[in-house]
Write an enzyme that holds these catalytic residues in place. Structure first.
Site, mmCIF file in Angstrom:
data_model
loop_
_atom_site.group_PDB
_atom_site.id
_atom_site.type_symbol
_atom_site.label_atom_id
_atom_site.label_comp_id
_atom_site.label_asym_id
_atom_site.label_seq_id
_atom_site.Cartn_x
_atom_site.Cartn_y
_atom_site.Cartn_z
ATOM 1 N N PHE A 15 0.417 -6.497 -14.271
ATOM 2 C CA PHE A 15 -0.737 -7.244 -14.809
ATOM 3 C C PHE A 15 -1.441 -6.483 -15.945
ATOM 4 C CE2 PHE A 15 -5.468 -7.795 -13.700
ATOM 5 C CZ PHE A 15 -5.686 -8.746 -14.688
ATOM 6 N N ALA A 96 1.592 2.389 -13.572
ATOM 7 C CA ALA A 96 2.488 1.987 -12.478
ATOM 8 C C ALA A 96 1.915 2.377 -11.127
ATOM 9 C CB ALA A 96 3.861 2.640 -12.657
ATOM 10 N N THR A 143 -8.897 3.478 -9.962
ATOM 11 C CA THR A 143 -9.703 2.372 -9.466
ATOM 12 C C THR A 143 -11.052 2.863 -8.943
ATOM 13 O OG1 THR A 143 -9.812 0.849 -7.572
ATOM 14 C CG2 THR A 143 -8.338 2.675 -7.334
ATOM 15 N N ASP A 144 -12.023 1.948 -8.885
ATOM 16 C CA ASP A 144 -13.308 2.312 -8.267
ATOM 17 C C ASP A 144 -13.191 2.432 -6.750
ATOM 18 O OD1 ASP A 144 -13.003 -0.390 -7.677
ATOM 19 O OD2 ASP A 144 -14.975 -1.010 -8.412
ATOM 20 N N GLU A 145 -12.066 1.933 -6.186
ATOM 21 C CA GLU A 145 -11.946 1.914 -4.720
ATOM 22 C C GLU A 145 -11.855 3.324 -4.126
ATOM 23 O OE1 GLU A 145 -9.437 -1.169 -3.149
ATOM 24 O OE2 GLU A 145 -9.637 -2.374 -4.963
ATOM 25 N N TYR A 168 -4.196 2.026 0.253
ATOM 26 C CA TYR A 168 -4.119 1.920 -1.213
ATOM 27 C C TYR A 168 -5.074 2.903 -1.875
ATOM 28 C CZ TYR A 168 -5.347 0.209 -5.882
ATOM 29 O OH TYR A 168 -5.646 0.136 -7.230
ATOM 30 N N SER A 171 -4.164 6.550 -1.458
ATOM 31 C CA SER A 171 -3.052 7.013 -2.298
ATOM 32 C C SER A 171 -3.505 7.163 -3.757
ATOM 33 C CB SER A 171 -1.851 6.069 -2.191
ATOM 34 O OG SER A 171 -2.159 4.803 -2.758
ATOM 35 N N LYS A 172 -4.393 6.277 -4.216
ATOM 36 C CA LYS A 172 -4.919 6.418 -5.581
ATOM 37 C C LYS A 172 -5.807 7.666 -5.683
ATOM 38 C CE LYS A 172 -4.467 4.088 -8.716
ATOM 39 N NZ LYS A 172 -3.418 4.038 -9.776
ATOM 40 N N ARG A 232 -17.556 -7.727 -5.327
ATOM 41 C CA ARG A 232 -16.735 -6.987 -6.280
ATOM 42 C C ARG A 232 -17.382 -7.101 -7.665
ATOM 43 N NH1 ARG A 232 -15.365 -5.481 -2.091
ATOM 44 N NH2 ARG A 232 -13.282 -5.331 -1.174
ATOM 45 N N ASP A 298 -10.991 -11.306 9.002
ATOM 46 C CA ASP A 298 -11.301 -10.336 7.961
ATOM 47 C C ASP A 298 -10.159 -9.327 7.771
ATOM 48 O OD1 ASP A 298 -12.832 -9.289 5.971
ATOM 49 O OD2 ASP A 298 -14.451 -8.547 7.254
ATOM 50 N N HIS A 302 -12.288 -3.711 5.637
ATOM 51 C CA HIS A 302 -12.666 -4.364 4.371
ATOM 52 C C HIS A 302 -13.912 -3.729 3.747
ATOM 53 C CE1 HIS A 302 -13.156 -8.634 2.396
ATOM 54 N NE2 HIS A 302 -13.021 -7.673 1.500
HETATM 55 P P1 NAD Z 1 0.461 -4.548 -10.696
HETATM 56 O O1 NAD Z 1 0.796 -4.481 -9.258
HETATM 57 O O2 NAD Z 1 0.242 -5.891 -11.331
HETATM 58 O O3 NAD Z 1 1.589 -3.828 -11.566
HETATM 59 C C1 NAD Z 1 2.181 -2.635 -11.191
HETATM 60 C C2 NAD Z 1 3.430 -2.422 -12.039
HETATM 61 O O4 NAD Z 1 3.991 -1.146 -11.673
HETATM 62 C C3 NAD Z 1 4.515 -3.477 -11.810
HETATM 63 O O5 NAD Z 1 5.068 -3.887 -13.039
HETATM 64 C C4 NAD Z 1 5.556 -2.735 -10.979
HETATM 65 O O6 NAD Z 1 6.882 -3.221 -11.166
HETATM 66 C C5 NAD Z 1 5.396 -1.306 -11.469
HETATM 67 N N1 NAD Z 1 5.835 -0.302 -10.483
HETATM 68 C C6 NAD Z 1 5.487 -0.257 -9.164
HETATM 69 N N2 NAD Z 1 6.095 0.802 -8.576
HETATM 70 C C7 NAD Z 1 6.820 1.435 -9.546
HETATM 71 C C8 NAD Z 1 7.635 2.591 -9.560
HETATM 72 N N3 NAD Z 1 7.845 3.319 -8.451
HETATM 73 N N4 NAD Z 1 8.214 2.959 -10.726
HETATM 74 C C9 NAD Z 1 8.014 2.228 -11.864
HETATM 75 N N5 NAD Z 1 7.250 1.114 -11.891
HETATM 76 C C10 NAD Z 1 6.655 0.721 -10.756
HETATM 77 O O7 NAD Z 1 -0.816 -3.622 -10.884
HETATM 78 P P2 NAD Z 1 -2.067 -3.776 -11.859
HETATM 79 O O8 NAD Z 1 -3.068 -4.660 -11.215
HETATM 80 O O9 NAD Z 1 -1.583 -4.072 -13.219
HETATM 81 O O10 NAD Z 1 -2.648 -2.294 -11.803
HETATM 82 C C11 NAD Z 1 -2.246 -1.316 -12.751
HETATM 83 C C12 NAD Z 1 -2.979 -0.032 -12.476
HETATM 84 O O11 NAD Z 1 -4.383 -0.234 -12.569
HETATM 85 C C13 NAD Z 1 -2.737 0.553 -11.085
HETATM 86 O O12 NAD Z 1 -2.642 1.947 -11.206
HETATM 87 C C14 NAD Z 1 -3.974 0.152 -10.303
HETATM 88 O O13 NAD Z 1 -4.241 1.065 -9.269
HETATM 89 C C15 NAD Z 1 -5.033 0.207 -11.386
HETATM 90 N N6 NAD Z 1 -6.202 -0.662 -11.201
HETATM 91 C C16 NAD Z 1 -6.034 -1.990 -10.960
HETATM 92 C C17 NAD Z 1 -7.147 -2.817 -10.843
HETATM 93 C C18 NAD Z 1 -7.010 -4.300 -10.614
HETATM 94 O O14 NAD Z 1 -8.020 -4.985 -10.424
HETATM 95 N N7 NAD Z 1 -5.817 -4.866 -10.664
HETATM 96 C C19 NAD Z 1 -8.440 -2.266 -10.948
HETATM 97 C C20 NAD Z 1 -8.566 -0.883 -11.201
HETATM 98 C C21 NAD Z 1 -7.437 -0.098 -11.340
HETATM 99 P P1 TYD Z 2 -8.356 -8.538 -4.082
HETATM 100 O O1 TYD Z 2 -8.181 -9.454 -5.238
HETATM 101 O O2 TYD Z 2 -7.230 -8.356 -3.118
HETATM 102 O O3 TYD Z 2 -8.840 -7.132 -4.681
HETATM 103 P P2 TYD Z 2 -9.420 -5.812 -3.908
HETATM 104 O O4 TYD Z 2 -9.123 -5.908 -2.470
HETATM 105 O O5 TYD Z 2 -8.650 -4.716 -4.567
HETATM 106 O O6 TYD Z 2 -10.881 -5.792 -4.227
HETATM 107 O O7 TYD Z 2 -9.618 -9.033 -3.244
HETATM 108 C C1 TYD Z 2 -10.885 -9.224 -3.853
HETATM 109 C C2 TYD Z 2 -11.854 -9.613 -2.780
HETATM 110 O O8 TYD Z 2 -11.500 -10.911 -2.273
HETATM 111 C C3 TYD Z 2 -11.814 -8.697 -1.553
HETATM 112 O O9 TYD Z 2 -13.140 -8.589 -1.023
HETATM 113 C C4 TYD Z 2 -10.913 -9.433 -0.568
HETATM 114 C C5 TYD Z 2 -11.200 -10.879 -0.871
HETATM 115 N N1 TYD Z 2 -10.078 -11.837 -0.678
HETATM 116 C C6 TYD Z 2 -10.292 -13.014 0.059
HETATM 117 O O10 TYD Z 2 -11.395 -13.268 0.576
HETATM 118 N N2 TYD Z 2 -9.256 -13.894 0.174
HETATM 119 C C7 TYD Z 2 -8.026 -13.657 -0.370
HETATM 120 O O11 TYD Z 2 -7.095 -14.502 -0.213
HETATM 121 C C8 TYD Z 2 -7.823 -12.447 -1.116
HETATM 122 C C9 TYD Z 2 -6.480 -12.138 -1.720
HETATM 123 C C10 TYD Z 2 -8.887 -11.567 -1.244
#
Ligand code: NAD
Ligand code: TYD
Length: 362
Positions: A15, A96, A143-145, A168, A171-172, A232, A298, A302
């Site tokens: 993404f 990744a 991430t902020d998590e 998750y 590990s981050k 969030r 839930d 969470h």
């Molecule tokens: P995503 O799950 O959409 O994409 C992850 C990508 O990494 C995928 O293309 C996957 O194929 C690739 N990948 C997974 N394991 C791999 C491996 N072992 N080797 C090579 N490629 C691998 O994730 P995202 O939402 O785009 O998140 C990207 C980064 O941003 C992550 O580090 C995540 O922790 C961080 N992040 C995400 C959010 C969010 O809201 N999505 C918020 C803050 C930080």
């Molecule tokens: P999510 O998009 O999984 O992101 P994160 O857990 O990393 O914050 O979830 C966002 C919020 O929405 C979280 O509080 C969990 C909640 N949630 C639901 O209530 N229903 C759902 O189907 C999903 C996927 C998440």
């Protein structure tokens, strides 16, 4: 201002990574170099997210090629070393990861492998390859998590102690500690950013916003975990990526920066807003759609509330959000409405099987 030339983007088919590549190659301020996308193409990686980039900047561009895809795993050291050598990598931006909290609860092992060991492999290869190279940069995406969960007040700053609570986020957090340790111990030129929840085009429909958009369009149930009052802080993916690019070019080595939307929403309120937008655009009866909301069991452990204080990046690097929530949600819904090929490709196969195994048929 750093000049970044051969950028290794890990997870570029996911993404945020795919949006980052679009952002850079479609004219981000000051980028004239080349992108090497290393991605294992797990269920979350989709080559379709970069089909237009491949066509315009990939092998067909001949000597003007600015985008190279390399299929592989970040845990595979010989493969990663080969990439550094082949492309003379001077910059890494490391997206990744295994990224979904629910999946980490069902199967934490992949999270430890990719997020911890994969990050270690990249850091250690960069240290070897760059030696005392001054112009290189490793930017670690986090991430902020990692900061844990907030009560009704307060926001996470860069000084907030780490308190991860899901596999998750644990590990981050481990990967963040390794990254900072490589900066501190070995002098690896490194920056790090912790961002709040992203939304926008090309997000895999397991996360709240894209899952809800598609479920609304398909007339399916809209699952809300617990009482729906978890909060969030949502940021549009392009604002996040502009912030990442700003840190990569101007951030101080050894420093971390918080990035956020300053845009807190209770899940249930967000869902009501989304139902309004999708219903308007798709000609649905919003009242009827609201009746599909289902309060479900839930998520274990969470986190209640996340909120980011991003005053450091605003003050020191002059970044700010540019897309407000209504505009960002509208753009996001439009993208899902006009990209059914992409949606169908990710809704099939492994993801669907996993959802059915863990949550039953939807
Ligand atoms: P995503 O799950 O959409 O994409 C992850 C990508 O990494 C995928 O293309 C996957 O194929 C690739 N990948 C997974 N394991 C791999 C491996 N072992 N080797 C090579 N490629 C691998 O994730 P995202 O939402 O785009 O998140 C990207 C980064 O941003 C992550 O580090 C995540 O922790 C961080 N992040 C995400 C959010 C969010 O809201 N999505 C918020 C803050 C930080
Ligand atoms: P999510 O998009 O999984 O992101 P994160 O857990 O990393 O914050 O979830 C966002 C919020 O929405 C979280 O509080 C969990 C909640 N949630 C639901 O209530 N229903 C759902 O189907 C999903 C996927 C998440």
């Amino acid at each position: 201002m750093r000049i970044l030339k051969n950028i290794l983007v890990t997870g570029g088919s996911g993404f945020i990574g795919s949006n980052f590549i679009h952002f850079l190659l479609n004219g981000a301020d000051g980028f004239e170099g080349r992108i090497i996308n290393v991605d294992a193409l797990t269920y979350a990686g989709n080559p379709l997210s970069l089909a237009d980039i491949e066509e315009q900047f990939g092998t067909a561009a001949g000597t003007a090629q600015r985008y190279c895809f390399e299929h592989g795993n970040i845990c595979d050291r010989p493969f990663i070393e080969g990439i550094f050598k082949k492309y003379d990598i001077d910059t890494v931006v490391h997206f990744a990861a295994e990224s979904h909290v629910d999946r980490s609860i069902h199967g934490p092992e992949a999270f430890v492998k990719t997020n911890v060991m994969g990050t270690f492999t990249l850091l250690d290869t960069a240290r070897d390859f760059w030696q005392s190279e001054k112009d290189a940069l490793f930017h670690h995406i986090s991430t902020d998590e990692v900061y844990g969960s907030l009560g009704d007040t307060g926001r996470f700053t860069e000084e907030t102690p780490y308190d991860p609570r899901s596999p998750y986020s644990a590990s981050k957090a481990a990967s963040d500690h390794l990254a900072m340790a490589y900066s501190h111990t070995y002098g690896l030129p490194l920056t790090l950013s912790n961002c709040s929840n992203n939304y926008g085009p090309r997000q895999f429909p397991e996360k709240l916003i894209p899952l809800s958009i598609l479920n609304i369009l398909e007339g399916k149930e809209l699952p809300v975990y617990g009482d729906g009052k978890n909060i969030r802080d949502w940021v549009y993916v392009e604002d996040h990526n502009r912030a990442v690019w700003t840190v990569m070019r101007q951030g101080k080595a050894g420093e971390k920066y918080n990035i956020g939307g300053e845009n807190e929403w209770e899940n249930i309120r967000l869902l009501y807003a989304l139902i309004g937008i999708v219903s308007r655009k798709a000609g649905l009866d919003a009242e009827k759609v609201r009746a599909s909301i289902a309060f479900v069991k839930d998520r274990p452990g969470h986190d209640r509330r996340y909120a980011i204080d991003c005053s450091k990046i605003k003050k020191e690097l002059a970044w700010k959000q540019e897309v407000n929530f209504e505009e960002g949600l509208s753009r996001t819904v439009d993208w899902y409405l006009s990209n059914s090929g992409w949606v169908n490709s990710v809704r099939s196969g492994e993801y669907r099987r996993w959802m059915e195994q863990n949550y039953g048929r939807r």
